[in-house]
Structure formats: structure tokens, C-alpha cells
Design an enzyme around this catalytic site. Structure first.
Site, PDB file in Angstrom:
ATOM      1  N   LYS A 122      52.523  39.411  25.251  1.00  0.00           N
ATOM      2  CA  LYS A 122      51.582  39.208  24.136  1.00  0.00           C
ATOM      3  C   LYS A 122      50.371  40.131  24.310  1.00  0.00           C
ATOM      4  O   LYS A 122      50.140  40.664  25.405  1.00  0.00           O
ATOM      5  CB  LYS A 122      51.145  37.749  24.104  1.00  0.00           C
ATOM      6  CG  LYS A 122      50.409  37.287  25.364  1.00  0.00           C
ATOM      7  CD  LYS A 122      50.333  35.759  25.456  1.00  0.00           C
ATOM      8  CE  LYS A 122      49.612  35.320  26.708  1.00  0.00           C
ATOM      9  NZ  LYS A 122      49.749  33.864  26.937  1.00  0.00           N
TER      10      LYS A 122
ATOM     11  N   TYR B 125      19.594  53.527  27.340  1.00  0.00           N
ATOM     12  CA  TYR B 125      18.903  52.602  26.439  1.00  0.00           C
ATOM     13  C   TYR B 125      18.032  51.605  27.189  1.00  0.00           C
ATOM     14  O   TYR B 125      18.489  50.976  28.148  1.00  0.00           O
ATOM     15  CB  TYR B 125      19.917  51.801  25.618  1.00  0.00           C
ATOM     16  CG  TYR B 125      20.613  52.587  24.540  1.00  0.00           C
ATOM     17  CD1 TYR B 125      19.911  53.232  23.523  1.00  0.00           C
ATOM     18  CD2 TYR B 125      22.002  52.659  24.535  1.00  0.00           C
ATOM     19  CE1 TYR B 125      20.576  53.930  22.526  1.00  0.00           C
ATOM     20  CE2 TYR B 125      22.676  53.363  23.536  1.00  0.00           C
ATOM     21  CZ  TYR B 125      21.956  53.994  22.538  1.00  0.00           C
ATOM     22  OH  TYR B 125      22.611  54.681  21.566  1.00  0.00           O
TER      23      TYR B 125
HETATM   24  C1  PLP Z   1      50.146  33.572  28.269  1.00  0.00           C
HETATM   25  C2  PLP Z   1      51.092  32.494  28.578  1.00  0.00           C
HETATM   26  C3  PLP Z   1      51.884  32.548  29.743  1.00  0.00           C
HETATM   27  C4  PLP Z   1      51.719  33.587  30.824  1.00  0.00           C
HETATM   28  O1  PLP Z   1      50.678  33.172  31.697  1.00  0.00           O
HETATM   29  P1  PLP Z   1      50.298  34.031  33.012  1.00  0.00           P
HETATM   30  O2  PLP Z   1      49.229  33.232  33.650  1.00  0.00           O
HETATM   31  O3  PLP Z   1      49.803  35.342  32.502  1.00  0.00           O
HETATM   32  O4  PLP Z   1      51.520  34.173  33.819  1.00  0.00           O
HETATM   33  C5  PLP Z   1      52.863  31.576  29.892  1.00  0.00           C
HETATM   34  N1  PLP Z   1      53.015  30.583  28.982  1.00  0.00           N
HETATM   35  C6  PLP Z   1      52.240  30.484  27.883  1.00  0.00           C
HETATM   36  C7  PLP Z   1      52.452  29.364  26.928  1.00  0.00           C
HETATM   37  C8  PLP Z   1      51.245  31.426  27.649  1.00  0.00           C
HETATM   38  O5  PLP Z   1      50.477  31.308  26.569  1.00  0.00           O
END
Ligand code: PLP
Length: 382
Positions: free
Chosen positions: A36, A263
């Protein structure tokens, strides 16, 4: 001179991290790579095909549009939409054969309807809330959910999942409580006549710290990118950093003692100083909280940020690094010589986590893939 700022993505390190997960969970457990948010900022166009080549079983993304993007990259493996389908996205779910997570019944009815219209059965994963307090059906509402879902003929449940709230804190007992409740509820789901192919609850931290008996799928994200932190990481994980963020010195200037820099003049030279201008700023994801405290590596040595981080530029004090020249490579994240700026160090400095740091590396920073042969856009045969 062209702007040199870019993120180097090491696909060999990515494969290594994936293989470590594979080894840890064994052959009887599938691995679903969480890609994602543009593969946690690493660039899904490079990361997803590399993971396919390494043998990943499934993918997970947050949104339908991210699932569609994976299909356009030629990914044929199952794709789970962790955030489910919002109203209006049902047709895309059906036409791209995505597997939505279902955590409420209105959305389920819409998906069933879309399946009926298309003459297809939509396969989905059921989300259970075992203690995260975010998405999913709680134990209390499960019976009602199962009876409604059972009546929707164009939906087929293929998996159940839950998410852990404190998996990164090994001493917490809540994780065991969540896992045992999960298996209890999953058994109930099966008893209601659903044939489950997948049971999954583990994120990266849980993969490396918990007993996952009874699960046959895991969902690593951060561990694939080498950004797992805390006790779990130090004790048990052989992970490699996948991202390096590099730039180069664009300009050098000598300033007199008493000169104000950037700045707000929040840096005043205490001595005659040499200041290097680096073409990176908060618009690239170089957090403004690094003003006057961030460090960058030049020639393997540390230089400190001088003054306020700007949108496109950051100034560093190189007075103690007399050999620095215009054009020298600057490492903002990653190894340079003997030293390294880790994502954990950077995140700690700005009160954040490695995840956010990676995601914040913005779109205008090119991702340059190194390591494995790059197969972006390659369609698998057939
Ligand atoms: C993002 C996510 C993961 C992955 O988590 P990590 O800590 O990056 O391994 C797994 N399950 C769900 C539902 C998530 O939203």
C-alpha cells in the site's frame, strides 16, 4: 547541473528481506506482501514485480485504486484491498478480480449487487476486530454479520483476518489475547458454513515475535523494506535497508562569524563557516523538524543541518569537512562509508516512525532501482 536528489531502491535487499520472512514462516504459510501507499514510498512499479519474481504469493493494498494499479503492472497474484471498497468502486473490484476486505454490511450488499450485475461471485476476506478498535466485526456483532453475509449469493468468503494493536511490544499480553480470540471467532465463522482458505493476523512485528500456529498467511509490510524497529528487530531479524536517499552539494559558501543562515536566521555562525546547499527540502519529505538538528553524510562523515529546512533546499555546516566540493554526493538516509543514517535514527529525531518517513518521500523524488534486474511493466506470460 541536473538536480541529483533521488531515492535508490535496492531490489536485492528487498528480495533478501522477503526471503527472511519466507524462511521464518515456512512453506505451509503464504506470504502476502503489503505494498500500500506506493510500497511504503519505495515505488510500487519497481517493488511489486521484483516481489513477484521472488515468489510472493499475494499482495495487499489499502485502496481499490492501488489494486487496479497493481493489475496494470501485470500482477496476476491475488490482491487484497485492506480498506475495502467504497461506494462506487464495486465495479472495479469485480472487473479487476480484487479481493476486498469486508468489515461492514452496507458495503457487502453493494458488492453482492455488483457481483450479481456482472454474473460473478466476489471473493472476500472478513475482518474481525479482536482488539485493535479500528475496522471489523466484533465478537458481539459476528452472528448477525454471518447471517447477512450468508444470504448474499454473489459473495464468497475465502479468508478471515484481524489486525494487532501492540505487536511491536513483545512484553504485551494483549497480542496473545487477540490471537486466541481470533482463532475462536474464525472457528465460529467456519461452523457457520464458510470454507476458509486463509486465516491471517500477523504484521511484520508479529511474524518475528509470535507463535502463528493456525494461521496460513502473513502480511508483512515494513519488514520487507528493512524498517522494522524495536526489540523485535534487534533480537531476531536479519533485515537490510531497501531505500537510500541521496543528493549532492549544489553550492558552497564561506560565511563570516555572526552570519545568519536560512529562513528566520535560526542558525547564526559561531565562527567563520563553510555552508553547503543541498537541493532537498520538506517538499521532498525532508522533514522541517530536522532544522538545526538533522545530519547528512558527505564522504562518510556527518554534517549538521544549519538553520531552517526550506521547501526545496537545506543548508549544512561543512566547516569541519574541508575536502567537500560542489557535486559531492550527500547521503540523507542510508550507508556511506563506515557510517549510516538509519530510518530509525531519522524517525526518532522527528518523533515519528520509519513507516511515515518512507511514505513522506514525495512523488517528485525519482525512485532509481538497483540490484535485481528491473522488470517494470512486464506482463507475466499467458
Ligand atoms: C499496513 C498493514 C499491515 C502491514 O503492517 P507492517 O507493520 O508494515 O508489517 C498488515 N495488516 C494490515 C491490516 C495493515 O493495514
Amino acid at each position: 547541473m541536473i538536480r541529483s536528489t533521488h531515492a535508490e531502491i535496492d531490489l536485492t535487499a528487498l528480495r533478501h528481506n522477503f526471503m527472511q520472512v519466507r524462511k521464518r514462516v515456512g512453506q505451509s504459510c503464504q506470504v502476502m506482501a503489503v505494498v500500500k501507499a506506493d510500497a511504503y514510498g519505495h515505488g510500487v512499479a519497481g517493488v511489486a514485480p521484483a516481489l513477484a519474481a521472488a515468489g510472493v504469493d499475494q499482495y495487499a493494498v489499502a485502496m481499490v485504486s492501488e489494486g487496479v494499479e497493481l493489475r496494470s503492472l501485470g500482477i496476476r497474484q491475488p490482491i487484497v484491498i485492506l480498506g475495502g471498497a467504497f461506494a462506487g468502486e464495486e465495479l472495479q473490484v469485480v472487473s479487476h478480480d480484487l479481493h476486498p476486505v469486508i468489515f461492514e454490511l452496507e458495503g457487502a450488499r453493494r458488492l453482492d449487487h455488483a457481483g450479481k450485475q456482472a454474473g460473478k461471485v466476489v471473493e472476500f476476506h472478513l475482518k474481525l476486530d479482536t482488539g485493535m478498535g479500528r475496522l471489523g466485526f466484533t465478537a458481539e456483532h459476528l452472528d448477525e454479520a454471518l447471517s447477512t453475509l450468508g444470504s448474499l449469493r454473489n459473495l464468497r468468503m475465502i479468508g478471515v483476518l484481524s489486525h494487532l494493536a501492540v505487536a511491536d511490544e513483545p512484553q504485551q499480553t494483549l497480542t496473545e489475547t487477540q490471537i486466541s480470540l481470533f482463532h475462536q471467532l474464525a472457528a465460529k465463522v467456519e461452523a457457520a458454513g464458510n470454507r476458509l482458505h486463509f486465516r491471517h493476523i500477523a504484521n511484520s512485528a508479529a511474524i518475528y515475535s509470535r507463535d502463528l500456529a493456525g494461521c496460513n498467511l502473513v502480511r508483512p509490510g515494513i519488514a520487507l523494506y528493512g524498517g522494522l524497529t524495536g526489540e523485535t528487530a534487534t533480537d531476531r531479524v536479519d533485515q537490510r535497508s531497501v531505500m537510500r536517499l541521496v543528493s549532492s552539494v549544489a553550492q558552497l559558501k564561506e560565511v563570516a562569524a555572526g552570519s545568519g543562515i536560512s529562513y528566520g536566521h535560526r542558525f547564526i555562525a559561531q565562527r567563520p563557516s563553510r555552508i553547503a546547499a543541498v537541493p532537498v527540502g520538506y517538499a521532498d519529505g525532508y522533514n522541517r523538524l530536522l532544522s538545526n538538528c538533522g545530519e547528512m553524510l558527505i564522504g562518510g562523515r556527518r554534517a549538521r543541518v544549519a538553520g531552517t529546512v526550506c521547501m526545496d533546499w537545506t543548508l549544512v555546516d561543512v566547516t569541519d569537512l574541508p575536502n567537500v566540493k560542489v557535486g559531492d554526493q550527500v547521503t540523507l538516509l542510508g550507508q556511506d562509508g563506515e557510517d549510516a543514517i538509519t530510518a530509525e535514527e531519522w524517525a526518532d529525531k522527528v518523533g515519528s516512525i520509519t513507516y511515515e518517513l518512507f511514505c513522506n518521500i514525495s512523488k517528485r523524488v525519482p525512485r532509481v532501482y538497483v540490484g535485481e534486474r528491473r522488470v517494470v511493466g512486464a506482463k507475466s506470460p499467458g
